[in-house]
Design a protein around this motif. Structure first.
Motif, mmCIF file in Angstrom:
data_model
loop_
_atom_site.group_PDB
_atom_site.id
_atom_site.type_symbol
_atom_site.label_atom_id
_atom_site.label_comp_id
_atom_site.label_asym_id
_atom_site.label_seq_id
_atom_site.Cartn_x
_atom_site.Cartn_y
_atom_site.Cartn_z
ATOM 1 N N UNK A 188 47.504 112.139 18.008
ATOM 2 C CA UNK A 188 48.934 111.851 18.070
ATOM 3 C C UNK A 188 49.174 110.359 18.155
ATOM 4 N N UNK A 189 50.392 109.981 17.836
ATOM 5 C CA UNK A 189 50.781 108.576 17.967
ATOM 6 C C UNK A 189 51.049 108.239 19.434
ATOM 7 N N UNK A 190 51.224 106.973 19.711
ATOM 8 C CA UNK A 190 51.388 106.533 21.100
ATOM 9 C C UNK A 190 52.689 107.050 21.707
ATOM 10 N N UNK A 191 53.785 107.038 20.928
ATOM 11 C CA UNK A 191 55.066 107.502 21.454
ATOM 12 C C UNK A 191 55.030 108.991 21.750
ATOM 13 N N UNK A 192 54.430 109.764 20.825
ATOM 14 C CA UNK A 192 54.345 111.209 21.032
ATOM 15 C C UNK A 192 53.446 111.532 22.214
ATOM 16 N N UNK A 193 52.384 110.755 22.411
ATOM 17 C CA UNK A 193 51.481 111.002 23.535
ATOM 18 C C UNK A 193 52.170 110.749 24.873
ATOM 19 N N UNK A 194 52.963 109.702 24.930
ATOM 20 C CA UNK A 194 53.701 109.417 26.172
ATOM 21 C C UNK A 194 54.716 110.524 26.463
ATOM 22 N N UNK A 195 55.423 110.962 25.440
ATOM 23 C CA UNK A 195 56.395 112.036 25.618
ATOM 24 C C UNK A 195 55.721 113.329 26.039
ATOM 25 N N UNK A 196 54.508 113.609 25.488
ATOM 26 C CA UNK A 196 53.775 114.817 25.867
ATOM 27 C C UNK A 196 53.361 114.769 27.336
ATOM 28 N N UNK A 197 52.901 113.608 27.807
ATOM 29 C CA UNK A 197 52.488 113.488 29.216
ATOM 30 C C UNK A 197 53.673 113.675 30.159
ATOM 31 N N UNK A 198 54.809 113.129 29.797
ATOM 32 C CA UNK A 198 55.987 113.297 30.648
ATOM 33 C C UNK A 198 56.451 114.743 30.679
ATOM 34 N N UNK A 199 56.388 115.434 29.520
ATOM 35 C CA UNK A 199 56.808 116.830 29.482
ATOM 36 C C UNK A 199 55.834 117.732 30.223
ATOM 37 N N UNK A 200 54.534 117.387 30.239
ATOM 38 C CA UNK A 200 53.541 118.211 30.932
ATOM 39 C C UNK A 200 53.740 118.194 32.440
ATOM 40 N N UNK A 201 54.270 117.083 32.973
ATOM 41 C CA UNK A 201 54.482 116.992 34.428
ATOM 42 C C UNK A 201 55.635 117.874 34.895
ATOM 43 N N UNK A 202 56.656 118.044 34.063
ATOM 44 C CA UNK A 202 57.860 118.782 34.481
ATOM 45 C C UNK A 202 58.037 120.051 33.662
ATOM 46 N N UNK A 203 56.943 120.603 33.138
ATOM 47 C CA UNK A 203 57.042 121.770 32.272
ATOM 48 C C UNK A 203 57.499 122.995 33.062
#
Length: 525
Positions: A224-239
């Motif tokens: 994944x790209x850097x922006x998508x990876x950051x968004x994925x990490x943030x979504x994983x914390x509050x899933x």
């Protein structure tokens, strides 16, 4: 000089005894009228016999392609040292000269000499009778025909039909499996479906990450790209997803492996289909692409069957249901079928798709016949036709642009309006003067006339409105000046008072007459 002659039994090499007779081409046939005179012109030097039918078939196949076989090269090396060789095919002579450095000759005299040798072949070659030569010729021709029609690997379009069918099946299976992965893993991490849209990247991410709690620990930069990876990490914390067991994750990862393996095999199959299409139908591929061309061949049954179809059938191939339904219900027939997915039709505007589809189908029919029945394997015809179709598409788009901008060449033509300049017939050269219309002075209640007047103006074009209002103002100005100069205003007022005392019906008729006079003012000038 030596003469190379091919027979169903083998290769024969004849020695020309009198080369001076070759100068008289018109009279050379007389030398082969009998066997005795033919033996005075040529004599058999050597003969190379075929061992079996397969050797004869391979040698004949190579000779059709103007290539010498291995046995022929050995035969010529032994018997043609320092001699000039006469051949019936100029391309074969060039190949022999290039590989064996033997001087070859091909002209009208040689062809007439070959004709004479063929007429007395059984007499010039001892041991080869006519009763043996005819079955050999018939058997070799049958074998060669079967080889060219059925066993030629360069013209087998059955592989294309099977490959495009398998490719469509793989697309369906791949889409089903990918949707199953999204639905299954969505119970654990539902936000990932919106973050990663691509099915293959989604499967790779799920396989690498596993549990969503591992997202912060893993490096997904290769996928994944850097922006998508950051968004994925943030979504994983509050899933908001539920927890899953290790056994469930193992099965989900196995399904991801199936998706990735299918995607890899589909890419390999597409490369194979692309290479086969460029080999079998290069001109059709240049026009409509690999996938559309393969679907057309599969729908037609074979490339040869498709070559028998006219351009109108190629255009609606794949839309048979819509065609018969339209004929049954007496509705407009479809304009395109499988050819709709070609890139040229996709580039056209919606109102031009029918024209481009018809032109593309006509050019595709020519390309299909050239690929099926032609000898060359290049795509020059397809590239030339594609350039013509692209020029036609640009012409159609430019013509519409010119109509909308006011110029036939597609470039807007801007001119300033000058009402005082006379240009062509029907133009006004006198400037219009703004004045109060006369009927507005005399009558105060003109709602009916005004409505009819505005309705008529709305029915006209802009240029007609300008000309009408200019003429109306000009006429009204002349009438007002005339009434003021002759001092008849009071007389008109007295007439107006008398008219107002009359009945209602006469008043309506008077209004209608005045309205008609106003609308017909140009005829009064």
């Amino acid at each position: 000089m030596l003469v190379l002659f091919e027979t169903p039994a083998g290769f024969a090499l004849f020695k020309v005894l009198d080369e001076g007779k070759l100068s008289k081409v018109e009279d050379l046939w007389k030398e082969f009228s009998t066997a005795e005179t033919a033996r005075q012109v040529v004599t058999l030097k050597a003969f190379s016999k075929f061992e079996n039918t397969s050797e004869a078939l391979s040698a004949a196949t190579l000779l059709i392609d103007s290539k010498p076989s291995k046995g022929l090269r050995k035969f010529l090396r032994v018997h043609c040292d320092g001699e000039t060789l006469a051949v019936a095919d100029s391309k074969l002579g060039n190949a022999i000269k290039e590989k064996l450095q033997i001087e070859c000759v091909h002209n009208n005299a040689v062809m007439e000499l070959m004709r004479g040798v063929r007429s007395q072949l059984t007499e010039l070659i001892s041991g080869l009778g006519a009763q043996d030569l005819a079955p050999m010729s018939l058997g070799l021709s049958h074998s060669l025909s079967r080889y060219k029609l059925k066993f030629s690997p360069d013209k087998v379009d059955t592989m294309i039909i099977q490959a495009i069918g398998l490719l469509d099946d793989l697309d369906k299976e791949l889409n089903t499996y990918a949707m199953r992965v999204r639905e299954w893993y969505g119970w654990h991490f539902p936000e990932l479906a919106k973050i990663v849209q691509d099915n293959i990247l989604y499967a790779k991410t799920v396989k690498l990450m596993g549990d969503r709690t591992n997202a912060a620990k893993l490096d997904l930069s290769e996928i994944l790209s850097e922006e998508v990876e950051i968004e994925l990490n943030e979504a994983a914390m509050i899933s908001m997803g539920t927890e899953v067991s290790d056994i469930d994750l193992i099965n989900i990862k196995d399904l991801c492996d199936q998706v990735l393996s299918l995607a890899e095999y589909r890419a390999q199959l597409y490369d194979y289909l692309k290479s086969r299409m460029n080999t079998i139908a290069p001109n059709l591929t240049a026009l409509v692409g690999e996938l559309v061309g393969a679907r057309l061949i599969a729908h037609g049954g074979s490339l040869l069957n498709l070559a028998k179809q006219p351009g109108s059938t190629v255009q609606i191939l794949g839309a048979e249901k819509a065609l018969f339904r339209a004929l049954k219900t007496k509705h407009p027939t479809p304009k395109y079928g499988l050819i709709y997915h070609a890139s040229l039709v996709g580039q056209a505007a919606p109102k031009h798709k029918g024209k481009i589809a018809r032109s593309l189908a006509a050019k595709s029919a020519l390309a299909i016949r050239y690929d099926a029945l032609g000898d060359s394997q290049d795509n020059t015809v397809g590239l030339e036709n594609r350039a013509k179709l692209e020029a036609r598409l640009r012409n159609l788009e430019g013509r519409e642009l010119g109509r909308s901008a006011g110029s036939a060449k597609g470039k807007p033509k801007i001119e300033f309006y000058d009402k005082d300049r006379k240009k062509g017939a029907g133009a006004f050269i006198t400037p219009a003067k703004v004045c109060m219309p006369v009927y507005l002075v005399f009558y105060s209640d003109l709602s009916f006339v005004t409505c009819i007047f505005c309705y008529c103006l709305c029915r006209l074009t802009i240029l007609q409105r300008i000309l009408f209002l200019d003429g109306l103002n000009h006429w009204l100005t002349k009438r007002k000046n005339w009434s003021q100069n002759h001092l008849k205003l009071k007389n008109q007022e007295w007439r107006l008072l008398l008219w107002m005392k009359r009945g209602k019906k006469r008043r309506k008729r008077r209004k209608r007459r005045l309205m008609l006079r106003t609308l017909a003012c140009q005829k009064w000038l």
